[in-house]
Design a protein around this motif. Structure first.
Motif, PDB file in Angstrom:
ATOM      1  N   LEU A  59       0.835  -1.203   0.000  1.00  0.00           N
ATOM      2  CA  LEU A  59       0.000   0.000   0.000  1.00  0.00           C
ATOM      3  C   LEU A  59       0.869   1.252   0.000  1.00  0.00           C
ATOM      4  O   LEU A  59       0.570   2.236  -0.705  1.00  0.00           O
ATOM      5  CB  LEU A  59      -0.911  -0.017   1.225  1.00  0.00           C
ATOM      6  N   LEU A  60       1.949   1.212   0.769  1.00  0.00           N
ATOM      7  CA  LEU A  60       2.863   2.352   0.809  1.00  0.00           C
ATOM      8  C   LEU A  60       3.489   2.602  -0.561  1.00  0.00           C
ATOM      9  O   LEU A  60       3.582   3.756  -1.009  1.00  0.00           O
ATOM     10  CB  LEU A  60       3.953   2.090   1.846  1.00  0.00           C
ATOM     11  N   GLU A  61       3.891   1.530  -1.230  1.00  0.00           N
ATOM     12  CA  GLU A  61       4.511   1.677  -2.540  1.00  0.00           C
ATOM     13  C   GLU A  61       3.501   2.186  -3.568  1.00  0.00           C
ATOM     14  O   GLU A  61       3.862   2.942  -4.483  1.00  0.00           O
ATOM     15  CB  GLU A  61       5.092   0.333  -2.983  1.00  0.00           C
ATOM     16  N   ALA A  62       2.247   1.763  -3.452  1.00  0.00           N
ATOM     17  CA  ALA A  62       1.235   2.187  -4.413  1.00  0.00           C
ATOM     18  C   ALA A  62       0.825   3.644  -4.219  1.00  0.00           C
ATOM     19  O   ALA A  62       0.612   4.376  -5.191  1.00  0.00           O
ATOM     20  CB  ALA A  62       0.003   1.285  -4.294  1.00  0.00           C
ATOM     21  N   ARG A  63       0.728   4.084  -2.971  1.00  0.00           N
ATOM     22  CA  ARG A  63       0.256   5.441  -2.698  1.00  0.00           C
ATOM     23  C   ARG A  63       1.377   6.478  -2.747  1.00  0.00           C
ATOM     24  O   ARG A  63       1.136   7.647  -3.068  1.00  0.00           O
ATOM     25  CB  ARG A  63      -0.435   5.483  -1.339  1.00  0.00           C
ATOM     26  N   TYR A  64       2.581   6.039  -2.403  1.00  0.00           N
ATOM     27  CA  TYR A  64       3.704   6.986  -2.379  1.00  0.00           C
ATOM     28  C   TYR A  64       4.879   6.394  -3.166  1.00  0.00           C
ATOM     29  O   TYR A  64       5.917   6.070  -2.588  1.00  0.00           O
ATOM     30  CB  TYR A  64       4.128   7.283  -0.938  1.00  0.00           C
ATOM     31  N   PRO A  65       4.734   6.223  -4.483  1.00  0.00           N
ATOM     32  CA  PRO A  65       5.785   5.587  -5.281  1.00  0.00           C
ATOM     33  C   PRO A  65       7.091   6.381  -5.327  1.00  0.00           C
ATOM     34  O   PRO A  65       8.153   5.814  -5.573  1.00  0.00           O
ATOM     35  CB  PRO A  65       5.155   5.482  -6.672  1.00  0.00           C
ATOM     36  N   PHE A  66       7.017   7.693  -5.092  1.00  0.00           N
ATOM     37  CA  PHE A  66       8.215   8.525  -5.114  1.00  0.00           C
ATOM     38  C   PHE A  66       8.440   9.203  -3.763  1.00  0.00           C
ATOM     39  O   PHE A  66       9.065  10.263  -3.688  1.00  0.00           O
ATOM     40  CB  PHE A  66       8.101   9.588  -6.215  1.00  0.00           C
ATOM     41  N   GLY A  67       7.936   8.576  -2.729  1.00  0.00           N
ATOM     42  CA  GLY A  67       8.039   9.162  -1.398  1.00  0.00           C
ATOM     43  C   GLY A  67       9.397   8.945  -0.761  1.00  0.00           C
ATOM     44  O   GLY A  67      10.302   8.306  -1.316  1.00  0.00           O
ATOM     45  N   THR A  68       9.495   9.447   0.446  1.00  0.00           N
ATOM     46  CA  THR A  68      10.762   9.367   1.188  1.00  0.00           C
ATOM     47  C   THR A  68      11.125   7.932   1.539  1.00  0.00           C
ATOM     48  O   THR A  68      12.311   7.561   1.530  1.00  0.00           O
ATOM     49  CB  THR A  68      10.661  10.203   2.481  1.00  0.00           C
ATOM     50  N   TYR A  69      10.127   7.122   1.845  1.00  0.00           N
ATOM     51  CA  TYR A  69      10.378   5.752   2.296  1.00  0.00           C
ATOM     52  C   TYR A  69      10.146   4.720   1.185  1.00  0.00           C
ATOM     53  O   TYR A  69      10.091   3.518   1.466  1.00  0.00           O
ATOM     54  CB  TYR A  69       9.463   5.425   3.485  1.00  0.00           C
ATOM     55  N   SER A  70      10.010   5.170  -0.029  1.00  0.00           N
ATOM     56  CA  SER A  70       9.674   4.251  -1.119  1.00  0.00           C
ATOM     57  C   SER A  70      10.747   3.192  -1.336  1.00  0.00           C
ATOM     58  O   SER A  70      10.465   1.997  -1.379  1.00  0.00           O
ATOM     59  CB  SER A  70       9.443   5.045  -2.409  1.00  0.00           C
ATOM     60  N   GLU A  71      12.000   3.616  -1.474  1.00  0.00           N
ATOM     61  CA  GLU A  71      13.079   2.668  -1.748  1.00  0.00           C
ATOM     62  C   GLU A  71      13.309   1.734  -0.560  1.00  0.00           C
ATOM     63  O   GLU A  71      13.521   0.520  -0.734  1.00  0.00           O
ATOM     64  CB  GLU A  71      14.357   3.425  -2.089  1.00  0.00           C
ATOM     65  N   GLN A  72      13.275   2.284   0.645  1.00  0.00           N
ATOM     66  CA  GLN A  72      13.464   1.442   1.823  1.00  0.00           C
ATOM     67  C   GLN A  72      12.316   0.454   1.977  1.00  0.00           C
ATOM     68  O   GLN A  72      12.519  -0.693   2.400  1.00  0.00           O
ATOM     69  CB  GLN A  72      13.579   2.315   3.071  1.00  0.00           C
ATOM     70  N   ALA A  73      11.112   0.873   1.621  1.00  0.00           N
ATOM     71  CA  ALA A  73       9.965  -0.024   1.692  1.00  0.00           C
ATOM     72  C   ALA A  73      10.127  -1.201   0.734  1.00  0.00           C
ATOM     73  O   ALA A  73       9.701  -2.323   1.040  1.00  0.00           O
ATOM     74  CB  ALA A  73       8.683   0.748   1.382  1.00  0.00           C
ATOM     75  N   GLN A  74      10.739  -0.961  -0.410  1.00  0.00           N
ATOM     76  CA  GLN A  74      10.972  -2.054  -1.348  1.00  0.00           C
ATOM     77  C   GLN A  74      11.943  -3.086  -0.768  1.00  0.00           C
ATOM     78  O   GLN A  74      11.756  -4.292  -0.939  1.00  0.00           O
ATOM     79  CB  GLN A  74      11.514  -1.499  -2.663  1.00  0.00           C
ATOM     80  N   LEU A  75      12.964  -2.608  -0.064  1.00  0.00           N
ATOM     81  CA  LEU A  75      13.889  -3.530   0.595  1.00  0.00           C
ATOM     82  C   LEU A  75      13.187  -4.320   1.699  1.00  0.00           C
ATOM     83  O   LEU A  75      13.398  -5.531   1.846  1.00  0.00           O
ATOM     84  CB  LEU A  75      15.069  -2.757   1.177  1.00  0.00           C
ATOM     85  N   GLU A  76      12.368  -3.620   2.470  1.00  0.00           N
ATOM     86  CA  GLU A  76      11.624  -4.309   3.533  1.00  0.00           C
ATOM     87  C   GLU A  76      10.657  -5.335   2.933  1.00  0.00           C
ATOM     88  O   GLU A  76      10.408  -6.393   3.529  1.00  0.00           O
ATOM     89  CB  GLU A  76      10.853  -3.290   4.373  1.00  0.00           C
ATOM     90  N   LEU A  77      10.138  -5.039   1.753  1.00  0.00           N
ATOM     91  CA  LEU A  77       9.199  -5.959   1.111  1.00  0.00           C
ATOM     92  C   LEU A  77       9.909  -7.235   0.666  1.00  0.00           C
ATOM     93  O   LEU A  77       9.344  -8.330   0.775  1.00  0.00           O
ATOM     94  CB  LEU A  77       8.551  -5.272  -0.095  1.00  0.00           C
ATOM     95  N   ILE A  78      11.143  -7.126   0.207  1.00  0.00           N
ATOM     96  CA  ILE A  78      11.925  -8.322  -0.141  1.00  0.00           C
ATOM     97  C   ILE A  78      12.084  -9.201   1.097  1.00  0.00           C
ATOM     98  O   ILE A  78      11.879 -10.424   1.056  1.00  0.00           O
ATOM     99  CB  ILE A  78      13.304  -7.933  -0.696  1.00  0.00           C
ATOM    100  N   PHE A  79      12.448  -8.575   2.206  1.00  0.00           N
ATOM    101  CA  PHE A  79      12.633  -9.311   3.461  1.00  0.00           C
ATOM    102  C   PHE A  79      11.336  -9.960   3.917  1.00  0.00           C
ATOM    103  O   PHE A  79      11.329 -11.119   4.370  1.00  0.00           O
ATOM    104  CB  PHE A  79      13.159  -8.358   4.535  1.00  0.00           C
ATOM    105  N   ALA A  80      10.227  -9.238   3.806  1.00  0.00           N
ATOM    106  CA  ALA A  80       8.929  -9.777   4.242  1.00  0.00           C
ATOM    107  C   ALA A  80       8.533 -10.983   3.397  1.00  0.00           C
ATOM    108  O   ALA A  80       8.044 -11.991   3.924  1.00  0.00           O
ATOM    109  CB  ALA A  80       7.865  -8.687   4.170  1.00  0.00           C
ATOM    110  N   TYR A  81       8.728 -10.887   2.097  1.00  0.00           N
ATOM    111  CA  TYR A  81       8.431 -12.031   1.227  1.00  0.00           C
ATOM    112  C   TYR A  81       9.308 -13.234   1.591  1.00  0.00           C
ATOM    113  O   TYR A  81       8.840 -14.386   1.606  1.00  0.00           O
ATOM    114  CB  TYR A  81       8.655 -11.658  -0.232  1.00  0.00           C
ATOM    115  N   HIS A  82      10.555 -12.970   1.845  1.00  0.00           N
ATOM    116  CA  HIS A  82      11.489 -14.049   2.205  1.00  0.00           C
ATOM    117  C   HIS A  82      11.060 -14.744   3.496  1.00  0.00           C
ATOM    118  O   HIS A  82      11.014 -15.976   3.564  1.00  0.00           O
ATOM    119  CB  HIS A  82      12.896 -13.486   2.349  1.00  0.00           C
ATOM    120  N   LYS A  83      10.719 -13.973   4.503  1.00  0.00           N
ATOM    121  CA  LYS A  83      10.319 -14.549   5.787  1.00  0.00           C
ATOM    122  C   LYS A  83       8.952 -15.206   5.709  1.00  0.00           C
ATOM    123  O   LYS A  83       8.657 -16.099   6.513  1.00  0.00           O
ATOM    124  CB  LYS A  83      10.314 -13.466   6.867  1.00  0.00           C
ATOM    125  N   ASN A  84       8.131 -14.790   4.766  1.00  0.00           N
ATOM    126  CA  ASN A  84       6.796 -15.373   4.615  1.00  0.00           C
ATOM    127  C   ASN A  84       6.797 -16.568   3.659  1.00  0.00           C
ATOM    128  O   ASN A  84       5.737 -17.041   3.254  1.00  0.00           O
ATOM    129  CB  ASN A  84       5.810 -14.317   4.101  1.00  0.00           C
TER     130      ASN A  84
END
Length: 310
Positions: A59-84
């Motif tokens: 949701l964060l990536e969809a609503r704020y694709p160019f936001g401050t936390y966009s790139e970091q959120a993508q890294l966190e998403l890789i980790f979340a997928y891995h752990k899930n």
């Protein structure tokens, strides 16, 4: 006529209201600020609620694709997928991040997560707790993991993730080399000498300093001998004798085993492997003579029932 119109309007109203009662109208999530949405996702990650964390990060990536936390959120998403335990999603997200941000300061982390996801992709519940030889399985994920770790170590040798990646590469290198030996032995059994020689040479060229090296040289020597390539066979044997003096290759056994022997796990078909003598105590010898064929086939499981029937 007017009554029919009223009934039609009433029916439409009831149907529309019924749809809203049963969730027909979805309530959109409130527009949370970017920082608050990111903090919520981090809290879900810390509590190991990876499903909700993935939803919030998406949701964060969809609503704020160019936001401050966009790139970091993508890294966190890789980790979340891995752990899930979603390896394909983790790999796709990591590939996208590496492609879109090749100069990112945390690109080494993305490469490490990509390699780690592929490393653990084939490690199912049964492989963790049962003695399954994973070196005989398809090495696709292992090779993918090795390539990711290799890129990480070569491009970012000072990365904090490089030491762990190097350790895993040693394991993966041994696994890939052993897999090639399994394939080469299969070709030896089928007397496909060219294919066997190529597999052995592949191990020497790509997986040196692994436990599979002497076996690869022995396979090359045998295959080249069968092909009549005397010089190449002599070279392979010379390298084997120089680097592994006294090494006794068991590849000749693989050549002489029949396909029937292999398919039946040694129960049928001829094999020239010397049988080991079984030491039997006198009491056991007497029992062995009196055991029926049924008892031997069932490993003595129903011996008590046989005694009762007698």
């Amino acid at each position: 006529m007017r009554l029919a119109k009223l009934l039609a309007i009433f029916s439409i109203t009831v149907i529309a209201s019924g749809c809203s009662w049963f969730g027909g109208d979805e309530v959109e999530a409130p527009d949370l600020p970017e920082q608050e949405l990111y903090q919520d996702a981090l809290e879900m990650l810390e509590s190991e609620n990876y499903v909700v964390a993935i939803e919030k990060l998406q949701l964060l990536e969809a609503r704020y694709p160019f936001g401050t936390y966009s790139e970091q959120a993508q890294l966190e998403l890789i980790f979340a997928y891995h752990k899930n335990y979603e390896p394909e999603a983790a790999k796709a997200t990591a590939d996208r991040f590496i492609r879109l941000h090749p100069n990112h300061e945390n690109i080494d982390y993305a490469l490490y997560l990509r390699g780690l996801t592929a490393f653990e992709k084939d490690r199912s519940f049964f492989e963790k707790y049962l003695p399954i030889d994973e070196t005989q399985r398809d090495p696709g994920s292992a090779l993918d993991s090795f390539n990711s770790f290799s890129t990480l170590v070569s491009r970012y040798p000072n990365s904090p993730y490089a030491p762990d990646a190097q350790k895993r590469m040693v394991y993966l290198k041994n696994r890939l080399a052993t897999y090639e030996i399994h394939v080469a032995r299969y070709y030896v059994k089928r007397q496909a000498w060219v294919a066997a020689a190529n597999r052995g040479r592949y191990v020497i060229e790509n997986f040196q300093e692994t436990p599979a090296t002497p076996e690869a040289l022995a396979i090359m020597s045998l295959a080249y001998t069968q092909l009549g390539l005397v010089d190449l066979a002599a070279d392979a044997q010379s390298v084997l004798d120089t680097n592994f003096p006294g090494y006794q290759a068991n590849i000749e056994q693989a050549k002489q085993e029949s396909l029937l022997n292999t398919a039946t796990f040694g129960l049928l078909g001829s094999s020239n492997e010397p049988e080991q003598e079984k030491v039997i105590l006198p009491s056991e010898a007497e029992q062995e003579e009196t055991r029926s064929w049924f008892s031997r086939l069932t490993f003595g499981i129903f011996d008590d029932e046989e005694e009762q029937e007698k």
